[in-house]
Design an enzyme around this catalytic site. Structure first.
Site, mmCIF file in Angstrom:
data_model
loop_
_atom_site.group_PDB
_atom_site.id
_atom_site.type_symbol
_atom_site.label_atom_id
_atom_site.label_comp_id
_atom_site.label_asym_id
_atom_site.label_seq_id
_atom_site.Cartn_x
_atom_site.Cartn_y
_atom_site.Cartn_z
ATOM 1 N N LYS A 187 0.859 -1.187 0.000
ATOM 2 C CA LYS A 187 0.000 0.000 0.000
ATOM 3 C C LYS A 187 0.897 1.240 0.000
ATOM 4 O O LYS A 187 1.538 1.554 0.981
ATOM 5 C CB LYS A 187 -0.910 0.035 1.219
ATOM 6 C CG LYS A 187 -1.875 1.219 1.186
ATOM 7 C CD LYS A 187 -1.928 1.920 2.529
ATOM 8 C CE LYS A 187 -2.696 3.212 2.502
ATOM 9 N NZ LYS A 187 -2.016 4.339 1.816
ATOM 10 N N GLU A 262 8.972 1.409 11.339
ATOM 11 C CA GLU A 262 9.953 2.483 11.198
ATOM 12 C C GLU A 262 9.189 3.790 11.335
ATOM 13 O O GLU A 262 8.395 4.154 10.462
ATOM 14 C CB GLU A 262 10.660 2.394 9.841
ATOM 15 C CG GLU A 262 11.525 1.158 9.684
ATOM 16 C CD GLU A 262 12.649 1.092 10.703
ATOM 17 O OE1 GLU A 262 13.151 2.173 11.110
ATOM 18 O OE2 GLU A 262 13.015 -0.018 11.106
ATOM 19 N N CYS A 296 12.443 11.191 8.533
ATOM 20 C CA CYS A 296 12.410 10.755 9.926
ATOM 21 C C CYS A 296 13.792 10.899 10.552
ATOM 22 O O CYS A 296 13.922 11.029 11.771
ATOM 23 C CB CYS A 296 11.916 9.309 10.036
ATOM 24 S SG CYS A 296 12.832 8.132 9.045
ATOM 25 N N GLU A 395 8.311 15.888 16.327
ATOM 26 C CA GLU A 395 8.766 15.805 14.945
ATOM 27 C C GLU A 395 7.945 16.753 14.078
ATOM 28 O O GLU A 395 6.729 16.615 13.966
ATOM 29 C CB GLU A 395 8.629 14.373 14.435
ATOM 30 C CG GLU A 395 9.183 14.178 13.038
ATOM 31 C CD GLU A 395 9.118 12.736 12.583
ATOM 32 O OE1 GLU A 395 10.114 12.236 12.043
ATOM 33 O OE2 GLU A 395 8.053 12.101 12.773
#
Length: 495
Positions: A187, A262, A296, A395
């Site tokens: 996906k 992750e 990230c 973040e």
């Protein structure tokens, strides 16, 4: 390989999904518009599939799993190398497609495509080695027994990838999964599905056995949720936000299926007084402004030794103010737009929070002059950032750098580790002994010393704390899609 060459225009021209070795229509007629983040212009439509399409894709993968698992590593390697060659043959087109859909400068997209090629070649090599590694003898303390070790594919896997590195994170999952002998359902992000659709067209050309690779486009709430919850999956590998990763893990727990996650990061770059200043400036800028900070691994927290901080920050501002923001296809461009309108608003909100927190805006914070269209934002830097502020702790996923200083090595380590994340860190120092000492003390999965964020297929990718569960790349990425089986024989062995 099939004779018909499908170019990357296929990704734009055909809003279909790929199941059981065929392109097909989703069961719903719903489609989503894909937008170029540089121009805000329409790029194409993609199918918005649903749970019923996920069921069909998983069924195709289940039907293919036993046959694919029974193939040799040598055969799987042949397919992986053919995929790598197919990507290489369309390197320029894929890079242009990625830049159009994601917004990153063309030079960065070229790096990404080369990463994809290298990853498929690397796991082809590991697939070949699998044949020789099966049924290895395991030393035992008793001569009355003999034991062997096997590594077997874990089964059908669901792979969910993000929008910031189209094709790259896909290659990091698809290549080892196929090498291990797993059938997959992929996906892609609903924001940047075009590069993945183009990759699927290349995979279609190599004529993998039907059902070994399947791709279903759609939203995370529909396709992603249905895939994670599907009882026929052995494992889900997800790359994305920490919040969604937590939801993935909870849903996977219902069937006790395996997960690899992750997730987020709030990584630190540490610049010591003995650093090469020019090198440090290059590393700091690359660590936060590459891919418009949408990584990230972005080293969005900069810690500078206090004795050099004033001079270093002044020179950093000079460097940042020369960064060329604009058309990602222009050769001079160093930073393109943020990838989506939603993310653009999110980053702007964080900038507002930073101003409200009392942090000092050193540079940036708004739209560059002359760029009225597109999701462009100036490289933004805050100094004297409160340690409890959102911009220091959370973040942002954009070109926003937060700076603080430290007095000594002990404080640098303490500030760097004071985070719920633990993905990567960067050190810039002229002292090799210090580099080893600080690297050992940092609570992260990867440390770069006097280096930009170079990544090799041979080294692991993943972190500690809330950044990861499991590892990708290297042999660890292959092992993530394998189960271990020991067989113990009583002696003497009968013929």
């Amino acid at each position: 390989m099939k004779n018909t060459l499908l170019t990357t225009s296929h990704a734009v021209a055909r809003p279909q999904i790929y199941i059981g070795g065929k392109w097909c229509n989703a069961q719903s007629d719903q489609r989503a518009n894909i937008i170029n983040p540089s121009t805000e212009e329409f790029l194409g439509e993609v199918a918005m599939a649903g749970a019923a399409d996920v069921d069909t894709a998983v069924a195709a993968a289940v039907a293919a799993q036993a046959g694919w698992a029974a193939t040799s590593g040598q055969i799987r390697a042949g397919y992986l190398r053919a995929i790598a060659e197919g990507v290489s043959a369309q390197r320029t087109q894929l890079a242009h497609l990625q830049t159009a859909n994601n917004g990153k400068p063309l030079s960065e997209s070229m790096i990404d495509v080369d990463d994809v090629i290298a990853t498929f070649h690397y796991y082809a090599d590991l697939a070949v080695e699998l044949d020789a590694q099966q049924d290895q003898l395991v030393p035992l303390p008793s001569a009355d027994y003999r034991a062997t070790l096997r590594r077997e594919p874990c089964g059908v896997v669901g792979l969910i990838v993000p929008w910031n590195f189209p094709m790259v994170t896909t290659a990091w999952k698809v290549a080892p999964a196929l090498a291990a002998g797993c059938a997959v359902v992929l996906k892609p992000s609903e924001i940047t599905p075009l590069p993945e659709l183009a990759l699927a067209a290349i995979i279609d050309q190599v004529a993998l056995p039907a059902g070994v690779f399947n791709l279903v486009t759609g939203s995370g709430t529909e396709v992603g949720a249905a895939l994670v919850a599907h009882s026929a999956l052995a494992k889900v590998s997800f790359t994305g936000s920490t919040a969604v990763g937590s939801a993935v893990m909870k849903a996977a727990a219902n069937d006790l299926k395996g997960v690899s996650l992750e997730l987020g990061g709030k990584s630190a770059a540490l610049v010591f007084a003995d650093a090469d200043i020019e090198q440090a400036l290059d590393i700091v800028c690359g660590g936060i402004f590459f891919n418009c900070g949408q990584m990230c691994s972005a080293t969005s927290r900069l810690l500078v030794e206090k004795s050099i901080a004033e001079n270093f920050i002044a020179r950093l501002k000079q460097r940042i103010d020369t960064i060329v923001v604009g058309d990602p296809l222009a050769e001079a461009t160093q930073m393109g737009p943020i990838t989506s309108a939603q993310q653009y608003r999110r980053v702007q909100d964080y900038i507002a929070q930073g101003l409200a927190s009392g942090a000092q805006l050193l540079t940036g914070g708004g739209r560059p002059d002359g760029l009225e269209k597109g999701y462009f934002l100036m490289p933004t830097v805050f100094t004297d950032v409160p340690l409890d502020s959102a911009i220091w702790r959370e973040e942002i996923f954009g070109p926003v750098l937060c700076i603080n200083t430290f007095e000594n090595e002990e404080e640098a380590i303490r500030l760097a580790n004071h985070s719920e994340f633990g993905l990567v860190a960067t050190l810039v120092t002229g002292d090799t002994t210090r580099a080893k000492r600080v690297s050992a003390a940092l609570q992260v999965g990867l440390v770069w010393v006097n280096s930009g964020q170079v990544i090799f297929p041979q080294t692991s990718w993943g972190g500690m704390k809330k950044s990861s569960i499991g590892r990708e790349l290297g042999p660890w990425g292959l092992h993530a899609f394998q189960e271990i089986k020991h067989v113990i024989f009583g002696m003497p062995e009968r013929a």
